[in-house]
Scaffold this active site. Structure first.
Site, PDB file in Angstrom:
ATOM      1  N   LYS A   1       0.824  -1.215   0.000  1.00 54.58           N
ATOM      2  CA  LYS A   1       0.000   0.000   0.000  1.00 54.58           C
ATOM      3  C   LYS A   1       0.856   1.262   0.000  1.00 54.58           C
ATOM      4  O   LYS A   1       2.059   1.229   0.246  1.00 54.58           O
ATOM      5  CB  LYS A   1      -0.959  -0.028   1.190  1.00 54.58           C
TER       6      LYS A   1
ATOM      7  N   ARG B   1      -3.158 -10.048   5.260  1.00 53.41           N
ATOM      8  CA  ARG B   1      -3.639 -10.079   3.868  1.00 53.41           C
ATOM      9  C   ARG B   1      -2.524  -9.542   2.987  1.00 53.41           C
ATOM     10  O   ARG B   1      -2.204  -8.360   3.043  1.00 53.41           O
ATOM     11  CB  ARG B   1      -4.902  -9.224   3.760  1.00 53.41           C
TER      12      ARG B   1
HETATM   13  N1  HH2 Z   1      -7.323  -3.803   1.139  1.00 54.55           N
HETATM   14  C1  HH2 Z   1      -7.693  -3.840  -0.154  1.00 54.55           C
HETATM   15  C2  HH2 Z   1      -8.813  -4.571  -0.550  1.00 54.55           C
HETATM   16  N2  HH2 Z   1      -9.529  -5.273   0.339  1.00 54.55           N
HETATM   17  N3  HH2 Z   1      -9.876  -6.025   2.564  1.00 54.55           N
HETATM   18  C3  HH2 Z   1      -9.520  -6.029   3.849  1.00 54.55           C
HETATM   19  N4  HH2 Z   1     -10.204  -6.750   4.751  1.00 54.55           N
HETATM   20  N5  HH2 Z   1      -8.442  -5.300   4.297  1.00 54.55           N
HETATM   21  C4  HH2 Z   1      -7.677  -4.549   3.464  1.00 54.55           C
HETATM   22  O1  HH2 Z   1      -6.729  -3.885   3.938  1.00 54.55           O
HETATM   23  C5  HH2 Z   1      -8.033  -4.529   2.069  1.00 54.55           C
HETATM   24  C6  HH2 Z   1      -9.171  -5.282   1.648  1.00 54.55           C
HETATM   25  C7  HH2 Z   1      -6.888  -3.112  -1.189  1.00 54.55           C
HETATM   26  O2  HH2 Z   1      -5.911  -3.972  -1.711  1.00 54.55           O
HETATM   27  P1  HH2 Z   1      -6.007  -4.800  -3.106  1.00 54.55           P
HETATM   28  O3  HH2 Z   1      -7.114  -5.778  -3.090  1.00 54.55           O
HETATM   29  O4  HH2 Z   1      -4.679  -5.373  -3.403  1.00 54.55           O
HETATM   30  O5  HH2 Z   1      -6.243  -3.672  -4.163  1.00 54.55           O
HETATM   31  P2  HH2 Z   1      -7.485  -3.235  -5.032  1.00 54.55           P
HETATM   32  O6  HH2 Z   1      -8.583  -2.804  -4.116  1.00 54.55           O
HETATM   33  O7  HH2 Z   1      -6.934  -2.110  -5.871  1.00 54.55           O
HETATM   34  O8  HH2 Z   1      -7.899  -4.436  -5.860  1.00 54.55           O
END
Ligand code: HH2
Length: 260
Positions: free
Chosen positions: A203, A237
């Protein structure tokens, strides 16, 4: 928890789009690398991401969930849409990971009656605007109060305590200082009595500290994961499963070693 993004625009740059075989290959590799749970999502929540219609989100997710559930892999689905929750639960999902903490209409009622767990995450505002001017009087107090209230609402709706996980929502309406305060306060969140999930992987807080582009944040992300684990986080995660698992193994060996 290894992240599989069935998206084309995830901030982490490793989304597999609409490619089922690629999603399954990525999940298998993460399991081989030591992941215990696979978290699949089909809508990016990064600021400015393209919205995905729930029907399209479900169309991408259901075959992935069905395939992973069929292999006996614990599968979590990252969605904030009630219709998508219903579809993936029917396909065998073991957990709903909701960045909106089951606040959408019908979401609580859709998930509560089954056997699936839920991850309730804190977010200030909504993904489109949440990073513009995040503001708190007391970030740790407010996030803990919100998650405590959502956990209580989930209990009232029929969730047993063992089915609830809480997440401070790193980067979701938070400045760097807010994120750092929340990571340091993981023990306070854990005192609510539920397992804590932390997602700091790749992030912008890692970029802000290291100056690294998204594809070069694995080492910084591993440091954040170890720090969270050392403060009581139970689920991490992450995108870089192998590096995180290796780091945890080494850290655990040293924690568990005899003193003399
Ligand atoms: N962060 C993201 C998405 N979902 N869910 C939880 N529980 N906690 C988090 O910190 C979290 C989440 C963002 O990360 P990512 O899925 O890699 O990115 P994107 O939303 O751009 O697909």
């Amino acid at each position: 928890m290894g992240i599989v993004n069935a998206t084309a625009d995830s901030f982490s740059g490793d989304g597999v789009g609409d490619d089922l075989a690629a999603a399954l290959a990525q999940a298998r590799q993460m399991l081989a690398d030591g992941a215990a749970i696979i978290d699949v999502g089909a809508e990016s929540t990064r600021p400015g991401a393209q919205a995905v219609e729930p029907a399209e989100e479900a169309r991408r997710l259901v075959p992935i969930v069905a395939a992973l559930a069929g292999l006996g892999v614990p599968v979590s689905v990252d969605t904030r849409h009630t219709a998508v929750m219903q579809a993936v639960l029917a396909a065998g999902a073991d957990m709903i990971n909701d960045v909106a903490a089951l606040q959408a209409e019908g979401a609580m009622a859709a998930v509560a009656p089954g056997r699936a767990a839920v991850c309730l995450m804190h977010m200030q505002g909504d993904p489109a605007t949440m990073q513009q001017a995040p503001h708190y009087r007391d970030v740790v107090g407010q996030v803990c109060a919100f998650l405590g209230d959502r956990a209580e609402a989930a209990r009232q709706a029929g969730f047993a305590a063992e089915r609830i996980v809480l997440d401070p929502g790193i980067g979701f309406g938070k400045s760097l200082d807010h994120n750092l305060a929340l990571l340091r306060a993981t023990p306070a969140l854990a005192r609510l009595g539920y397992p804590v999930l932390v997602g700091a992987s790749r992030k912008s807080m890692i970029g802000a500290i290291t100056g690294r582009a998204v594809g070069e944040r694995a080492a910084g992300s591993v440091a954040a994961a170890l720090f969270a684990a050392s403060r009581g986080a139970r689920v991490l995660r992450v995108h870089d499963v192998r590096q995180t698992v290796d780091a945890l193994k080494v850290w655990n060996a040293m924690e568990d070693a005899a003193d003399d």
